[in-house]
Motif scaffolding. Structure first.
Motif, PDB file in Angstrom:
ATOM      1  N   ALA A 117       0.818  -1.214   0.000  1.00 39.12           N
ATOM      2  CA  ALA A 117       0.000   0.000   0.000  1.00 39.12           C
ATOM      3  C   ALA A 117       0.848   1.258   0.000  1.00 39.12           C
ATOM      4  O   ALA A 117       0.486   2.264  -0.619  1.00 39.12           O
ATOM      5  CB  ALA A 117      -0.929   0.004   1.209  1.00 39.12           C
ATOM      6  N   VAL A 118       1.984   1.230   0.692  1.00 39.41           N
ATOM      7  CA  VAL A 118       2.871   2.399   0.719  1.00 39.41           C
ATOM      8  C   VAL A 118       3.292   2.772  -0.702  1.00 39.41           C
ATOM      9  O   VAL A 118       3.428   3.958  -1.036  1.00 39.41           O
ATOM     10  CB  VAL A 118       4.103   2.098   1.597  1.00 39.41           C
ATOM     11  CG1 VAL A 118       5.149   3.181   1.448  1.00 39.41           C
ATOM     12  CG2 VAL A 118       3.688   1.969   3.059  1.00 39.41           C
ATOM     13  N   LEU A 119       3.479   1.773  -1.557  1.00 41.19           N
ATOM     14  CA  LEU A 119       3.851   2.017  -2.949  1.00 41.19           C
ATOM     15  C   LEU A 119       2.630   2.318  -3.810  1.00 41.19           C
ATOM     16  O   LEU A 119       2.697   3.141  -4.726  1.00 41.19           O
ATOM     17  CB  LEU A 119       4.573   0.790  -3.512  1.00 41.19           C
ATOM     18  CG  LEU A 119       5.822   0.330  -2.766  1.00 41.19           C
ATOM     19  CD1 LEU A 119       6.326  -0.983  -3.358  1.00 41.19           C
ATOM     20  CD2 LEU A 119       6.920   1.380  -2.822  1.00 41.19           C
ATOM     21  N   ALA A 120       1.517   1.652  -3.533  1.00 36.62           N
ATOM     22  CA  ALA A 120       0.351   1.706  -4.418  1.00 36.62           C
ATOM     23  C   ALA A 120      -0.469   2.977  -4.268  1.00 36.62           C
ATOM     24  O   ALA A 120      -1.028   3.485  -5.249  1.00 36.62           O
ATOM     25  CB  ALA A 120      -0.539   0.491  -4.170  1.00 36.62           C
ATOM     26  N   THR A 121      -0.566   3.498  -3.059  1.00 35.47           N
ATOM     27  CA  THR A 121      -1.491   4.616  -2.820  1.00 35.47           C
ATOM     28  C   THR A 121      -1.038   5.922  -3.463  1.00 35.47           C
ATOM     29  O   THR A 121      -1.829   6.867  -3.544  1.00 35.47           O
ATOM     30  CB  THR A 121      -1.680   4.845  -1.308  1.00 35.47           C
ATOM     31  OG1 THR A 121      -0.388   4.932  -0.677  1.00 35.47           O
ATOM     32  CG2 THR A 121      -2.479   3.715  -0.682  1.00 35.47           C
ATOM     33  N   VAL A 122       0.201   5.997  -3.907  1.00 33.57           N
ATOM     34  CA  VAL A 122       0.693   7.234  -4.517  1.00 33.57           C
ATOM     35  C   VAL A 122       0.779   7.136  -6.038  1.00 33.57           C
ATOM     36  O   VAL A 122       1.302   8.047  -6.685  1.00 33.57           O
ATOM     37  CB  VAL A 122       2.084   7.609  -3.949  1.00 33.57           C
ATOM     38  CG1 VAL A 122       1.980   7.919  -2.471  1.00 33.57           C
ATOM     39  CG2 VAL A 122       3.108   6.495  -4.189  1.00 33.57           C
ATOM     40  N   ARG A 123       0.216   6.060  -6.612  1.00 34.04           N
ATOM     41  CA  ARG A 123       0.322   5.865  -8.043  1.00 34.04           C
ATOM     42  C   ARG A 123      -1.050   5.935  -8.727  1.00 34.04           C
ATOM     43  O   ARG A 123      -2.099   5.746  -8.092  1.00 34.04           O
ATOM     44  CB  ARG A 123       0.949   4.498  -8.362  1.00 34.04           C
ATOM     45  CG  ARG A 123       2.332   4.303  -7.797  1.00 34.04           C
ATOM     46  CD  ARG A 123       3.315   5.387  -8.223  1.00 34.04           C
ATOM     47  NE  ARG A 123       3.440   5.504  -9.670  1.00 34.04           N
ATOM     48  CZ  ARG A 123       4.263   4.755 -10.424  1.00 34.04           C
ATOM     49  NH1 ARG A 123       5.040   3.847  -9.845  1.00 34.04           N
ATOM     50  NH2 ARG A 123       4.334   4.933 -11.729  1.00 34.04           N
ATOM     51  N   ILE A 124      -1.019   6.212 -10.023  1.00 36.99           N
ATOM     52  CA  ILE A 124      -2.219   6.168 -10.866  1.00 36.99           C
ATOM     53  C   ILE A 124      -2.020   4.991 -11.818  1.00 36.99           C
ATOM     54  O   ILE A 124      -1.109   5.005 -12.646  1.00 36.99           O
ATOM     55  CB  ILE A 124      -2.406   7.480 -11.643  1.00 36.99           C
ATOM     56  CG1 ILE A 124      -2.594   8.636 -10.667  1.00 36.99           C
ATOM     57  CG2 ILE A 124      -3.599   7.381 -12.593  1.00 36.99           C
ATOM     58  CD1 ILE A 124      -2.652   9.996 -11.324  1.00 36.99           C
ATOM     59  N   THR A 125      -2.853   3.969 -11.701  1.00 32.16           N
ATOM     60  CA  THR A 125      -2.571   2.718 -12.410  1.00 32.16           C
ATOM     61  C   THR A 125      -2.944   2.743 -13.886  1.00 32.16           C
ATOM     62  O   THR A 125      -2.372   2.024 -14.684  1.00 32.16           O
ATOM     63  CB  THR A 125      -3.293   1.534 -11.750  1.00 32.16           C
ATOM     64  OG1 THR A 125      -4.680   1.547 -12.098  1.00 32.16           O
ATOM     65  CG2 THR A 125      -3.135   1.547 -10.238  1.00 32.16           C
ATOM     66  N   ARG A 126      -3.993   3.514 -14.223  1.00 28.65           N
ATOM     67  CA  ARG A 126      -4.501   3.538 -15.605  1.00 28.65           C
ATOM     68  C   ARG A 126      -4.982   2.162 -16.058  1.00 28.65           C
ATOM     69  O   ARG A 126      -4.972   1.848 -17.233  1.00 28.65           O
ATOM     70  CB  ARG A 126      -3.419   4.070 -16.570  1.00 28.65           C
ATOM     71  CG  ARG A 126      -2.834   5.390 -16.161  1.00 28.65           C
ATOM     72  CD  ARG A 126      -1.738   5.864 -17.080  1.00 28.65           C
ATOM     73  NE  ARG A 126      -0.506   5.107 -16.943  1.00 28.65           N
ATOM     74  CZ  ARG A 126       0.386   5.310 -15.978  1.00 28.65           C
ATOM     75  NH1 ARG A 126       0.148   6.233 -15.038  1.00 28.65           N
ATOM     76  NH2 ARG A 126       1.491   4.615 -15.925  1.00 28.65           N
ATOM     77  N   ARG A 127      -5.448   1.367 -15.119  1.00 23.37           N
ATOM     78  CA  ARG A 127      -5.854   0.004 -15.408  1.00 23.37           C
ATOM     79  C   ARG A 127      -7.327  -0.216 -15.056  1.00 23.37           C
ATOM     80  O   ARG A 127      -7.964   0.653 -14.452  1.00 23.37           O
ATOM     81  CB  ARG A 127      -4.948  -0.977 -14.671  1.00 23.37           C
ATOM     82  CG  ARG A 127      -3.567  -1.125 -15.333  1.00 23.37           C
ATOM     83  CD  ARG A 127      -2.573  -1.808 -14.403  1.00 23.37           C
ATOM     84  NE  ARG A 127      -1.381  -2.249 -15.108  1.00 23.37           N
ATOM     85  CZ  ARG A 127      -0.377  -1.470 -15.479  1.00 23.37           C
ATOM     86  NH1 ARG A 127      -0.441  -0.166 -15.214  1.00 23.37           N
ATOM     87  NH2 ARG A 127       0.683  -1.960 -16.098  1.00 23.37           N
ATOM     88  N   PRO A 128      -7.898  -1.377 -15.407  1.00 25.96           N
ATOM     89  CA  PRO A 128      -9.351  -1.579 -15.306  1.00 25.96           C
ATOM     90  C   PRO A 128      -9.954  -1.349 -13.922  1.00 25.96           C
ATOM     91  O   PRO A 128     -11.012  -0.717 -13.804  1.00 25.96           O
ATOM     92  CB  PRO A 128      -9.540  -3.024 -15.769  1.00 25.96           C
ATOM     93  CG  PRO A 128      -8.412  -3.263 -16.718  1.00 25.96           C
ATOM     94  CD  PRO A 128      -7.255  -2.506 -16.136  1.00 25.96           C
ATOM     95  N   ALA A 129      -9.334  -1.874 -12.856  1.00 23.24           N
ATOM     96  CA  ALA A 129      -9.950  -1.730 -11.530  1.00 23.24           C
ATOM     97  C   ALA A 129      -9.999  -0.269 -11.099  1.00 23.24           C
ATOM     98  O   ALA A 129     -11.007   0.187 -10.546  1.00 23.24           O
ATOM     99  CB  ALA A 129      -9.194  -2.568 -10.503  1.00 23.24           C
TER     100      ALA A 129
END
Length: 257
Positions: A117-129
């Protein structure tokens, strides 16, 4: 390579690992799940294609058939967390309940995988979910009466609040247990001992500071956000409603004729 008997060995077919066990067929989801398990166990410093390949019993170069590089893989992990949070979720007819439930689910998944989460919450995935989550949030805000330009502003405020809070909680949970214990005991120790002569408000609040529970506090803060959004929601247009009633009356007269 064929043996003298003309039979191909299992290893040559790529169906068996050196241990003799069958190798799984690599897929993006299998790689993402292995990456998430590695993050959960050892954190970001351990995340390499070599380590992920070892967990899967696969050559690390095989991962590049599915992901361009480690950042591409991390974005897929971030989207996987969002996918996990909305699995089985159906929006409510009440826009507020939709947003409250959705964001509580988001935070719960992030806290289940704090190192990811520390890595994921600051990113924009541009993916389906991620796109499904954005669509649900904007749809709920449209149900509240906001036109697209206003819905976007409220969407950003809400989502940034949830991601920021989740990232803070996730980062805190990855601290050394002794550091966490010291921080948590501060409310019943250092702050309880503050003299009223110099810090009267802290002294008055000291008996209650330790009673604030994290999950309940997140729900409380989220409700404050939703209360503010509800207060700012456009009111129904009385003229529009009157016009609609008039149009219905005209249609009724026409039908009678």
């Amino acid at each position: 390579m064929a043996s003298r008997t003309g039979k191909r060995t299992a290893a040559a077919k790529g169906k068996a690992a050196p241990s003799g066990r069958a190798r799984p067929s690599l897929s993006p989801r299998l790689i993402v799940e292995a990456c998430l398990r590695l993050l959960d166990a050892e954190g970001a410093d351990a995340l390499t294609f070599r380590r992920i390949g070892a967990r899967l019993g696969a050559d690390p170069t095989a991962l590049y058939r599915h992901f361009r590089n480690k950042d591409d893989l991390l974005l897929a992990v971030a989207d996987h967390l969002l996918e996990e949070s909305i699995e089985g979720f159906e929006p409510s007819e009440d826009w507020r309940q939709t947003l409250r439930t959705l964001f509580i689910r988001n935070r719960k998944v992030y806290l289940a995988h704090p190192r990811a989460a520390v890595l994921a919450t600051v990113r924009i995935t541009r993916r389906p979910a991620e796109m499904r989550v954005i669509e649900m949030v904007l749809a709920a805000l449209a149900d509240a009466g906001f036109p697209p330009d206003q819905a976007v502003r409220h969407y950003r405020a809400l989502v940034d609040f949830v991601l920021g809070w989740s990232c803070m909680d996730a980062t805190y949970s990855t601290l050394d247990p002794h550091a966490r214990d010291a921080d948590e005991s501060a409310w019943t120790g250092a702050y309880a001992a503050v003299p009223a002569a110099t810090h009267p408000h802290i002294a008055a609040a000291a008996p209650y500071l330790a009673s604030v529970e994290d999950d309940a506090n997140f729900g409380f803060a989220l409700d404050l956000m939703l209360d503010a959004i509800a207060a700012r929601a456009p009111a129904p247009d009385p003229a529009g409603a009157a016009g609609a009633d008039g149009a219905q009356a005209c249609r009724s007269r026409d039908e009678r004729v």
